[in-house]
Design a protein around this motif. Structure first.
Motif, PDB file in Angstrom:
ATOM      1  N   ASP A  56      11.285  -8.503   4.505  1.00  0.00           N
ATOM      2  CA  ASP A  56      10.217  -7.248   4.490  1.00  0.00           C
ATOM      3  C   ASP A  56      10.369  -6.482   3.225  1.00  0.00           C
ATOM      4  O   ASP A  56      11.446  -6.558   2.598  1.00  0.00           O
ATOM      5  CB  ASP A  56      10.381  -6.688   5.901  1.00  0.00           C
ATOM      6  CG  ASP A  56      11.479  -5.869   6.061  1.00  0.00           C
ATOM      7  OD1 ASP A  56      12.433  -6.009   5.041  1.00  0.00           O
ATOM      8  OD2 ASP A  56      11.589  -5.192   7.192  1.00  0.00           O
ATOM      9  N   ARG A  57       9.590  -5.339   3.124  1.00  0.00           N
ATOM     10  CA  ARG A  57       9.794  -4.461   2.127  1.00  0.00           C
ATOM     11  C   ARG A  57      11.194  -3.979   1.978  1.00  0.00           C
ATOM     12  O   ARG A  57      11.634  -3.940   0.831  1.00  0.00           O
ATOM     13  CB  ARG A  57       8.362  -3.575   2.103  1.00  0.00           C
ATOM     14  CG  ARG A  57       8.468  -2.481   0.915  1.00  0.00           C
ATOM     15  CD  ARG A  57       7.413  -1.677   0.650  1.00  0.00           C
ATOM     16  NE  ARG A  57       6.714  -1.209   1.992  1.00  0.00           N
ATOM     17  CZ  ARG A  57       5.793  -0.258   2.092  1.00  0.00           C
ATOM     18  NH1 ARG A  57       5.755   0.522   0.963  1.00  0.00           N
ATOM     19  NH2 ARG A  57       5.142   0.066   3.094  1.00  0.00           N
ATOM     20  N   ALA A  58      11.680  -3.342   2.978  1.00  0.00           N
ATOM     21  CA  ALA A  58      12.987  -2.771   3.048  1.00  0.00           C
ATOM     22  C   ALA A  58      14.072  -3.767   2.648  1.00  0.00           C
ATOM     23  O   ALA A  58      14.916  -3.260   1.686  1.00  0.00           O
ATOM     24  CB  ALA A  58      13.286  -2.324   4.274  1.00  0.00           C
ATOM     25  N   PHE A  59      14.238  -5.075   3.006  1.00  0.00           N
ATOM     26  CA  PHE A  59      15.071  -6.005   2.484  1.00  0.00           C
ATOM     27  C   PHE A  59      14.871  -6.305   1.220  1.00  0.00           C
ATOM     28  O   PHE A  59      16.030  -6.312   0.486  1.00  0.00           O
ATOM     29  CB  PHE A  59      15.156  -7.233   3.605  1.00  0.00           C
ATOM     30  CG  PHE A  59      16.229  -8.031   3.359  1.00  0.00           C
ATOM     31  CD1 PHE A  59      17.652  -7.730   3.478  1.00  0.00           C
ATOM     32  CD2 PHE A  59      15.956  -9.370   2.937  1.00  0.00           C
ATOM     33  CE1 PHE A  59      18.380  -8.519   3.028  1.00  0.00           C
ATOM     34  CE2 PHE A  59      16.983 -10.424   2.759  1.00  0.00           C
ATOM     35  CZ  PHE A  59      18.414 -10.062   2.838  1.00  0.00           C
TER      36      PHE A  59
ATOM     37  N   LEU B  70       2.178  -7.013   5.490  1.00  0.00           N
ATOM     38  CA  LEU B  70       3.327  -7.670   5.019  1.00  0.00           C
ATOM     39  C   LEU B  70       3.143  -7.851   3.628  1.00  0.00           C
ATOM     40  O   LEU B  70       4.155  -8.221   2.896  1.00  0.00           O
ATOM     41  CB  LEU B  70       2.849  -9.241   5.411  1.00  0.00           C
ATOM     42  CG  LEU B  70       3.088  -9.170   7.168  1.00  0.00           C
ATOM     43  CD1 LEU B  70       2.938 -10.666   7.698  1.00  0.00           C
ATOM     44  CD2 LEU B  70       4.585  -8.764   7.676  1.00  0.00           C
ATOM     45  N   LEU B  71       1.963  -7.787   2.985  1.00  0.00           N
ATOM     46  CA  LEU B  71       1.940  -7.792   1.497  1.00  0.00           C
ATOM     47  C   LEU B  71       2.378  -6.482   0.743  1.00  0.00           C
ATOM     48  O   LEU B  71       2.056  -6.549  -0.617  1.00  0.00           O
ATOM     49  CB  LEU B  71       0.348  -8.013   0.986  1.00  0.00           C
ATOM     50  CG  LEU B  71       0.271  -9.628   1.765  1.00  0.00           C
ATOM     51  CD1 LEU B  71      -1.324  -9.626   1.519  1.00  0.00           C
ATOM     52  CD2 LEU B  71       0.867 -10.611   0.874  1.00  0.00           C
ATOM     53  N   ALA B  72       2.492  -5.401   1.344  1.00  0.00           N
ATOM     54  CA  ALA B  72       2.753  -4.002   0.583  1.00  0.00           C
ATOM     55  C   ALA B  72       3.977  -4.380  -0.163  1.00  0.00           C
ATOM     56  O   ALA B  72       5.083  -4.502   0.333  1.00  0.00           O
ATOM     57  CB  ALA B  72       2.838  -2.930   1.650  1.00  0.00           C
ATOM     58  N   LEU B  73       3.983  -3.900  -1.532  1.00  0.00           N
ATOM     59  CA  LEU B  73       5.170  -3.876  -2.200  1.00  0.00           C
ATOM     60  C   LEU B  73       6.004  -2.653  -2.421  1.00  0.00           C
ATOM     61  O   LEU B  73       5.159  -1.658  -2.256  1.00  0.00           O
ATOM     62  CB  LEU B  73       4.817  -4.414  -3.634  1.00  0.00           C
ATOM     63  CG  LEU B  73       4.232  -5.815  -3.945  1.00  0.00           C
ATOM     64  CD1 LEU B  73       3.963  -5.945  -5.484  1.00  0.00           C
ATOM     65  CD2 LEU B  73       5.008  -6.914  -3.352  1.00  0.00           C
TER      66      LEU B  73
ATOM     67  N   LEU C 104      14.907   2.394   5.514  1.00  0.00           N
ATOM     68  CA  LEU C 104      13.826   2.019   4.953  1.00  0.00           C
ATOM     69  C   LEU C 104      12.709   1.507   5.795  1.00  0.00           C
ATOM     70  O   LEU C 104      11.393   1.687   5.535  1.00  0.00           O
ATOM     71  CB  LEU C 104      14.246   1.226   3.550  1.00  0.00           C
ATOM     72  CG  LEU C 104      15.053   1.722   2.640  1.00  0.00           C
ATOM     73  CD1 LEU C 104      15.579   0.901   1.474  1.00  0.00           C
ATOM     74  CD2 LEU C 104      14.129   2.822   1.652  1.00  0.00           C
ATOM     75  N   ALA C 105      13.285   0.467   6.467  1.00  0.00           N
ATOM     76  CA  ALA C 105      12.142  -0.039   7.277  1.00  0.00           C
ATOM     77  C   ALA C 105      11.533   0.704   8.437  1.00  0.00           C
ATOM     78  O   ALA C 105      10.449   0.595   8.570  1.00  0.00           O
ATOM     79  CB  ALA C 105      13.100  -1.151   8.232  1.00  0.00           C
ATOM     80  N   ALA C 106      12.355   1.893   9.007  1.00  0.00           N
ATOM     81  CA  ALA C 106      11.851   2.678   9.681  1.00  0.00           C
ATOM     82  C   ALA C 106      10.707   3.523   9.030  1.00  0.00           C
ATOM     83  O   ALA C 106       9.534   3.848   9.651  1.00  0.00           O
ATOM     84  CB  ALA C 106      12.760   3.647  10.347  1.00  0.00           C
ATOM     85  N   ALA C 107      11.005   3.713   7.850  1.00  0.00           N
ATOM     86  CA  ALA C 107       9.904   4.650   7.054  1.00  0.00           C
ATOM     87  C   ALA C 107       8.700   3.894   6.679  1.00  0.00           C
ATOM     88  O   ALA C 107       7.543   4.375   6.891  1.00  0.00           O
ATOM     89  CB  ALA C 107      10.738   5.148   5.791  1.00  0.00           C
ATOM     90  N   TYR C 108       8.801   2.420   6.644  1.00  0.00           N
ATOM     91  CA  TYR C 108       7.677   1.522   6.168  1.00  0.00           C
ATOM     92  C   TYR C 108       6.815   1.212   7.748  1.00  0.00           C
ATOM     93  O   TYR C 108       5.617   0.990   7.555  1.00  0.00           O
ATOM     94  CB  TYR C 108       8.061   0.254   5.677  1.00  0.00           C
ATOM     95  CG  TYR C 108       8.858   0.749   4.068  1.00  0.00           C
ATOM     96  CD1 TYR C 108       8.123   1.782   3.410  1.00  0.00           C
ATOM     97  CD2 TYR C 108       9.686  -0.218   3.728  1.00  0.00           C
ATOM     98  CE1 TYR C 108       8.786   1.919   2.202  1.00  0.00           C
ATOM     99  CE2 TYR C 108      10.314   0.211   2.490  1.00  0.00           C
ATOM    100  CZ  TYR C 108       9.925   1.212   1.911  1.00  0.00           C
ATOM    101  OH  TYR C 108      10.413   1.401   0.567  1.00  0.00           O
TER     102      TYR C 108
END
Length: 324
Positions: free
Chosen positions: A22-25, A57-60, A266-270
């Motif tokens: 995901d974006r965070a990882f 899922l595509l958000a960079l 980061l994942a929580a923010a996203y």
């Protein structure tokens, strides 16, 4: 390293992994030396039917370039339209076509690795996508469907002729899934058969494996998947090894735990705290994979529900494991 019109600052790529990258990882891996990241795979049918959850899922991440969006499907027209949407939604620098996923729910629908059983259809898919977008198109595939149908060289040549700008080869068949040893000789044969860049994928768990797979295959790049789980430092350590011949050690345990916490923040923010904490149960445990004697902590991690609980647990872990 050059893929079509896109320049990469290194040779190491984070492999797309469903439910993982995901974006965070991806952001954490970029910070630690991954030269290219790829989104989780997305269904072009879902994009074309305007599924509400798929575009996320595509958000960079901010500054996540160059990056590729990975799509899957098997209908040329749907793949072309889905590629256009993925490019518009994400602003990605490349489109990657998944022709290697072995999961029954993917391959059973004719997508992913099932396309290796129909190279003519795969060619039409690649051509359609390449014509639909103004960015390089890459293809990820495997040795073949099973031991009796290993068509990786012919498939690679077809993909190049159909318009692929680069290839990533996982040295296992669909039947192997992720078991057994990856066949690096097969990747070498692909590299020798095409003139476009090739990324080698499979059995890269340590920085030293990067050197080994490059030497064994002659590949231009290395795509790292499961080896990066809980270990984003594999990229910067391997980069240092490539540049200097010396592999730096892993950072202290406390720093590794702090990085795990930051990834979940980061994942929580996203995507929100509830979803991030459910996914944290896997990710945080991966950060403990090199440390023994933490079974009780691993059990507690699997019950995490709030960031505050993660903060307390992280401090306990750091007190328990003090390695400087």
């Amino acid at each position: 390293m050059q893929i079509g019109s896109v320049s990469l600052a290194g040779r190491l790529v984070l492999a797309p992994m469903a439910g993982v990258t995901d974006r965070a990882f991806r952001q954490v891996c970029r910070e630690h030396g991954a030269a290219l990241t790829v989104t989780e795979m997305v269904s072009t049918k879902a994009l074309c039917y305007q599924d509400k959850k798929t575009p996320a899922l595509l958000a960079l991440g901010e500054g996540e370039h160059p990056a590729a969006a990975q799509i899957f499907g098997h209908e040329p027209e749907t793949m072309a339209e889905g590629a256009r949407i993925a490019r518009a939604v994400s602003g990605c620098d490349m489109i990657d076509i998944n022709m290697g996923c072995p999961a029954p729910k993917i391959a059973g629908n004719g997508d992913g690795s099932a396309l290796m059983r129909d190279p003519a259809l795969a060619a039409r898919v690649i051509e359609a996508v390449a014509c639909a977008v103004n960015v390089p198109v890459t293809v990820k595939f495997r040795k073949g469907w099973d031991e009796q149908s290993q068509n990786y060289v012919e498939f690679a040549r077809m993909a190049e002729q159909a318009g692929a700008a680069a290839l990533a080869v996982h040295g296992r068949t669909r039947a192997q899934q992720y078991s057994g040893a990856a066949d690096w000789e097969a990747i070498r044969a692909v590299k020798q058969a095409v003139s476009i860049p090739v990324a080698a994928n499979g059995d890269v768990a340590e920085p030293e494996d990067v050197l080994r797979i490059l030497d064994a295959t002659g590949a231009d790049m290395v795509m790292i998947g499961r080896g990066a789980l809980g270990d984003p430092w594999i990229f910067e350590r391997a980069n240092a090894l490539l540049a200097t011949g010396v592999c730096p050690p892993l950072p202290p345990f406390a720093e590794r735990i702090d990085t795990a916490v930051r990834q979940i923040e980061l994942a929580a923010a996203y995507k929100g705290e509830r979803v991030a904490m459910l996914e944290a149960r896997r990710h945080v445990n991966c950060y403990l994979k090199r440390q023994s004697g933490l079974k009780a902590f691993k059990t507690r991690i699997c019950a995490l529900e709030r960031l505050e609980e993660l903060y307390h647990l992280a401090e306990e872990l750091k007190q328990t494991v003090q390695d400087g």
